[in-house]
Design a protein around this motif. Sequence first.
Motif, short mmCIF file in Angstrom:
data_model
loop_
_atom_site.label_atom_id
_atom_site.label_comp_id
_atom_site.label_asym_id
_atom_site.label_seq_id
_atom_site.Cartn_x
_atom_site.Cartn_y
_atom_site.Cartn_z
N GLN A 109 0.81 -1.22 0.00
CA GLN A 109 0.00 0.00 0.00
C GLN A 109 0.85 1.27 0.00
N ALA A 110 2.16 1.10 -0.06
CA ALA A 110 3.05 2.26 0.02
C ALA A 110 2.83 3.24 -1.13
N ASP A 111 2.76 2.75 -2.36
CA ASP A 111 2.63 3.65 -3.50
C ASP A 111 1.37 4.49 -3.41
N GLU A 112 0.27 3.84 -3.03
CA GLU A 112 -1.00 4.57 -2.93
C GLU A 112 -0.94 5.62 -1.82
N LEU A 113 -0.54 5.21 -0.63
CA LEU A 113 -0.59 6.12 0.52
C LEU A 113 0.43 7.25 0.40
N LEU A 114 1.62 6.92 -0.06
CA LEU A 114 2.64 7.96 -0.20
C LEU A 114 2.39 8.83 -1.43
N GLY A 115 1.68 8.29 -2.40
CA GLY A 115 1.35 9.09 -3.58
C GLY A 115 0.55 10.32 -3.22
N TYR A 116 -0.36 10.19 -2.26
CA TYR A 116 -1.14 11.36 -1.82
C TYR A 116 -0.21 12.45 -1.29
N HIS A 117 0.74 12.06 -0.44
CA HIS A 117 1.66 13.04 0.14
C HIS A 117 2.56 13.65 -0.91
N ARG A 118 3.02 12.83 -1.86
CA ARG A 118 3.91 13.36 -2.91
C ARG A 118 3.18 14.35 -3.81
N SER A 119 1.92 14.05 -4.12
CA SER A 119 1.17 14.89 -5.05
C SER A 119 0.50 16.07 -4.38
N HIS A 120 0.10 15.89 -3.13
CA HIS A 120 -0.69 16.93 -2.45
C HIS A 120 -0.16 17.20 -1.04
N GLY A 121 1.16 17.17 -0.90
CA GLY A 121 1.78 17.28 0.42
C GLY A 121 1.50 18.56 1.17
#
Length: 295
Positions: free
Chosen positions: A48-60
């Motif tokens: 689930q890392a890509d999904e959960l960290l993707g939010y922070h990377r895109s909308h941090g």
Amino acid sequence: MVNNGQQRHGQPSRTALMAAAARAAHLLVDDAPTILADTVALALLADQADELLGYHRSHGVHPVLAGARTTAVTRGRYTEDRLAALAARGVDQYVILGAGLDSFAYRSELADRVRVFEVDQPSTQEWKRALLASTATPVPSSTALVPVDFEQASARSLTELLVGAGFDPARPALVGCLGVTMYLGPDAIGRILAAVAGFAPGTELVVEHLLPAGLCDEAGRAYAAAVMAAAAEHGEPWRTFLDIEQMDALLSAHGLRPVEYVRQREAVDPALWERTDALRPFELSVLARASVPRR
């Protein structure tokens, strides 16, 4: 973390995943200075890392995501700093209530000097054991995973389960209870406090409690509205809000001596708030520190 009967068998709570993602994202999207370097949280997110960290990377910079990182790293840093101070005085037991996907035992040099007891719901512990095995991450011999249902456990049974895992209630410890009380009713919180009060004098407790909406600032109220709704949707509703006077009375009533109440701004060195990223302290929760007095 608390699942209120709706957590999937063998899976961690959604809030445990979100907290781990916030700690992992701090190293990926925020600027220096680093508040808490959780170098293992990323691995614990598994597939689930890509999904959960993707939010922070895109909308941090979004207030909810930045707020999640602020909350996770400041409370973790404060508690681990307290452990370091106590360990320097000889305290060698660390109890993490509602451990979730906490990674202290797998990344900190201090973990070599203390016995760590990770206490959480049986389903979260089951998932974590499987995850550690699948990633070839050994559970250190100094670490015990203790399954406990906080809503059902009495003060006595909580202590007995810890003792069964190697905890010595006759020696001081640090007990961390972060991101837990908001998911419990007052009776369950009282049983936890009563259990800690029965530990050796010199034991310290760091317990986080959410403030009522009227005591939060605008950022805190907006964060609470968004996260509270998401947590309820995943079967983990926020149930308990306490002001400092209420927490003070609760600690005292169960035999603990309140020491200090720390907000996010005060939880870490002021230099760590000299930032160029989106992390800002806000009024949402308080870290209460209490001790077990000499009898």
